[in-house]
Scaffold this active site. Sequence first.
Site, PDB file in Angstrom:
ATOM      1  N   GLU A  74       0.811  -1.220   0.000  1.00 52.43           N
ATOM      2  CA  GLU A  74       0.000   0.000   0.000  1.00 52.43           C
ATOM      3  C   GLU A  74       0.841   1.265   0.000  1.00 52.43           C
ATOM      4  O   GLU A  74       0.801   2.050   0.953  1.00 52.43           O
ATOM      5  CB  GLU A  74      -0.838   0.053   1.291  1.00 52.43           C
ATOM      6  N   PRO A  75       1.639   1.517  -1.026  1.00 55.03           N
ATOM      7  CA  PRO A  75       2.471   2.714  -1.028  1.00 55.03           C
ATOM      8  C   PRO A  75       1.660   3.989  -1.244  1.00 55.03           C
ATOM      9  O   PRO A  75       0.697   4.000  -2.016  1.00 55.03           O
ATOM     10  CB  PRO A  75       3.400   2.477  -2.223  1.00 55.03           C
ATOM     11  N   GLY A  76       2.067   5.032  -0.562  1.00 45.36           N
ATOM     12  CA  GLY A  76       1.478   6.352  -0.780  1.00 45.36           C
ATOM     13  C   GLY A  76       2.570   7.320  -1.174  1.00 45.36           C
ATOM     14  O   GLY A  76       2.738   7.697  -2.331  1.00 45.36           O
ATOM     15  N   ARG A  77       3.394   7.688  -0.170  1.00 42.95           N
ATOM     16  CA  ARG A  77       4.458   8.668  -0.352  1.00 42.95           C
ATOM     17  C   ARG A  77       5.370   8.362  -1.536  1.00 42.95           C
ATOM     18  O   ARG A  77       5.702   9.255  -2.308  1.00 42.95           O
ATOM     19  CB  ARG A  77       5.301   8.696   0.930  1.00 42.95           C
TER      20      ARG A  77
ATOM     21  N   ARG B 177       4.332  19.456   7.150  1.00 43.11           N
ATOM     22  CA  ARG B 177       5.324  18.459   7.562  1.00 43.11           C
ATOM     23  C   ARG B 177       6.524  19.022   8.320  1.00 43.11           C
ATOM     24  O   ARG B 177       6.957  18.416   9.301  1.00 43.11           O
ATOM     25  CB  ARG B 177       5.782  17.609   6.362  1.00 43.11           C
TER      26      ARG B 177
ATOM     27  N   TYR C 261       6.561  17.304  11.910  1.00 42.71           N
ATOM     28  CA  TYR C 261       7.531  16.216  12.095  1.00 42.71           C
ATOM     29  C   TYR C 261       8.976  16.696  12.068  1.00 42.71           C
ATOM     30  O   TYR C 261       9.891  15.874  12.051  1.00 42.71           O
ATOM     31  CB  TYR C 261       7.397  15.167  10.973  1.00 42.71           C
TER      32      TYR C 261
ATOM     33  N   CYS D 136       0.195  33.118  11.349  1.00 47.28           N
ATOM     34  CA  CYS D 136       0.423  33.770  12.634  1.00 47.28           C
ATOM     35  C   CYS D 136       0.866  32.752  13.678  1.00 47.28           C
ATOM     36  O   CYS D 136       0.170  32.507  14.666  1.00 47.28           O
ATOM     37  CB  CYS D 136      -0.846  34.477  13.079  1.00 47.28           C
ATOM     38  N   GLU D 137       1.998  32.138  13.424  1.00 45.35           N
ATOM     39  CA  GLU D 137       2.584  31.143  14.319  1.00 45.35           C
ATOM     40  C   GLU D 137       4.093  31.225  14.154  1.00 45.35           C
ATOM     41  O   GLU D 137       4.581  31.127  13.027  1.00 45.35           O
ATOM     42  CB  GLU D 137       2.202  29.714  13.881  1.00 45.35           C
TER      43      GLU D 137
ATOM     44  N   TYR E 252       1.470  14.069   1.335  1.00 45.21           N
ATOM     45  CA  TYR E 252       1.102  14.647   2.634  1.00 45.21           C
ATOM     46  C   TYR E 252       1.365  16.155   2.676  1.00 45.21           C
ATOM     47  O   TYR E 252       1.721  16.712   3.711  1.00 45.21           O
ATOM     48  CB  TYR E 252       1.823  13.928   3.785  1.00 45.21           C
TER      49      TYR E 252
HETATM   50  N1  LLP Z   1      -1.222   1.908   4.627  1.00 49.12           N
HETATM   51  C1  LLP Z   1      -1.587   2.321   5.847  1.00 49.12           C
HETATM   52  C2  LLP Z   1      -2.465   1.492   6.660  1.00 49.12           C
HETATM   53  C3  LLP Z   1      -1.117   3.545   6.328  1.00 49.12           C
HETATM   54  O1  LLP Z   1      -1.471   3.952   7.533  1.00 49.12           O
HETATM   55  C4  LLP Z   1      -0.290   4.356   5.511  1.00 49.12           C
HETATM   56  C5  LLP Z   1       0.189   5.657   5.964  1.00 49.12           C
HETATM   57  C6  LLP Z   1       0.039   3.888   4.225  1.00 49.12           C
HETATM   58  C7  LLP Z   1      -0.435   2.650   3.831  1.00 49.12           C
HETATM   59  C8  LLP Z   1       0.914   4.657   3.280  1.00 49.12           C
HETATM   60  O2  LLP Z   1       2.180   4.839   3.785  1.00 49.12           O
HETATM   61  P1  LLP Z   1       3.334   5.529   2.877  1.00 49.12           P
HETATM   62  O3  LLP Z   1       3.662   4.580   1.763  1.00 49.12           O
HETATM   63  O4  LLP Z   1       2.792   6.813   2.389  1.00 49.12           O
HETATM   64  O5  LLP Z   1       4.449   5.698   3.830  1.00 49.12           O
HETATM   65  N2  LLP Z   1       1.529  12.329   7.316  1.00 49.12           N
HETATM   66  C9  LLP Z   1       2.752  11.588   7.504  1.00 49.12           C
HETATM   67  C10 LLP Z   1       2.622  10.173   7.028  1.00 49.12           C
HETATM   68  C11 LLP Z   1       1.511   9.412   7.679  1.00 49.12           C
HETATM   69  C12 LLP Z   1       1.390   8.024   7.149  1.00 49.12           C
HETATM   70  C13 LLP Z   1       0.130   7.419   7.598  1.00 49.12           C
HETATM   71  N3  LLP Z   1      -0.109   6.110   7.098  1.00 49.12           N
HETATM   72  C14 LLP Z   1       3.892  12.301   6.810  1.00 49.12           C
HETATM   73  O6  LLP Z   1       3.663  13.359   6.203  1.00 49.12           O
HETATM   74  O7  LLP Z   1       5.028  11.863   6.863  1.00 49.12           O
END
Ligand code: LLP
Length: 407
Positions: free
Chosen positions: A266-269, A306, A310, A337-338, A366
Site C-alpha cells: 500500500e504505497p502512498g508517499r 510536515r 515532524y 500567525c505562528e 502529505y
Molecule cells: N497503509 C496504511 C495502513 C497507512 O497507515 C499508511 C500511511 C500507508 C499505507 C501509506 O504509507 P506511505 O507509503 O505513504 O508511507 N503524514 C505523515 C505520514 C503518515 C502516514 C500514515 N499512514 C507524513 O507526512 O510523513
Amino acid sequence: MVALAEEFGTPLVIYDGGLLRDTMRRYVSAFRAHDAQAEVIYASKAFWAQALLRMAHEEGLRVDVASGGELFMALHAGFPAEKIVMHGNAKDARELGEALDAMVGLVVVDGLDEIALLDRLAGERGRTQDVLVRVTPGVKPSTHQYISTGQIDSKFGFSLEGGLAAAAVAACRSAANINLVGLHCHIGSQIFEIGAYRLAAQLLAAFVKEQGGDDLTVMDMGGGLGIAYTRDDEPPSVEAFADMVMDSVSEEWDAAGLPRPRVMVEPGRSIVGRAGITVYRVTGTKDIPGVRRYAAVDGGMSDLMRPMLYGAVYEALLPERPEAEATEVLRLVGKHCESGDVLIQEADLPPIGPGDLVCLPATGAYGVAMASNYNGVTRPAVVFVDNGEATLVVRRETYAELVARDL
Ligand code: LLP
C-alpha cells in the site's frame, strides 16, 4: 515553473504527471515480476485529487481509503468498489455502512468493537464482508515516532504480543457475516531500512502457522517506502522494495511450510512524493543583525504541515535562477500567525528578495493532502504537467468558499 506560477498564481503545487504514471507502472511491474497475483494498492491519504485517483485506476492499482470521505472520493473517481480497501482505526457505523453499501472489496478491521459492529451491519444487509485483520507485529523501523505504526504500543491494529491478534482472528472466524481472508500490517512510513519488512514477514508467517486454518490467504504488507527529501537522502528503489517484500514473504512462508499468500502493498508517499513541487513567491525579507536573515513566502503551514509537525527537512531552489550560487543561509518562513510556521530552518540560497519565486521539491505526499485554511488562507491550486502540457487539476480555493459552510 516560472510560466506556471505566472499563469496559475502561487503557492502552486506542480506534479510531473509523467513521473506519477511511470512510478505507478514501476510499482506494478516490480511486484508482478515476482507474482502476477500481487497487488499494488495506492494509499490515497498521501494525495487524493480526482485526477490522481483516476490515473491510479487506469494504471491497474487498487486504492486504500481511510475514511468515508476518502471512500467517496475513490468511488467518485471511478474506482470499482471491489478494488477499494477500507481502512481506519476508528471507523464508525456510518462509514462501515457506506463501505458495505458500496460493496468494497476489503475492510481492514482494526478493533474488536469494529468486528462486532461490522458483523451486525453486514448481517442487517444480508451480506458477508471480506476482511483483513490489521496486525501490529512489534517491528519499529527508525522513522519519526508519529509516523511509525508497527510497534506494540500503538493505537492501530492488534498486537501479536499479548494475544490481541489471535483474539481478532478468532472473533472474525466466529462472526457469521465476516469472511476472514488474510492479514494486514503497516510498520511505518518514510522507511529506508527495508530489512524491517523481513522481520515483519518472519513474525507474520509464524503467526499464520500458529493460527492454522486455510483462510489467511492474503498478506497486505502496508506502505512505508521512504523518499529523498534532500539531496543527501538515498532511499531504496521501488524495485529493491518489491524484491525485499516479495522475497521475504515467499521465503518466510516457505520456511513455515505454508502455501504462499497473495501479497499486497500500500504505497502512498513513494508514488506521489517526488513528483510534486510547491512554488511560492517571496513577500519580503528581513535581517536581524547578529541573528539571522528571514525570507517570508505566500504559503506555509497551511499547504505544507510536515516541517512543523515532524521536523521534516526540505531544500529550496530558485526556479528563475536554478544555477545561481547559494551564498546565503536564511530561514524560510510562511505567512501564518505562528512562530513555528517555518518551512526551512536553514535554507542555502542565492540572495533573494520580494517577488522572487522559491520552490520546494518533494512536496507531493502529505502536502496538499494535509492542507488547512488556517488564517483564512485558501488552499493552493494543483497542476499536472505532462509532455510539456499543463493541466489545472485542482483550482485554487476562493474566499467565498471560506464562508460557504457558515449558516
Ligand atoms: N497503509 C496504511 C495502513 C497507512 O497507515 C499508511 C500511511 C500507508 C499505507 C501509506 O504509507 P506511505 O507509503 O505513504 O508511507 N503524514 C505523515 C505520514 C503518515 C502516514 C500514515 N499512514 C507524513 O507526512 O510523513
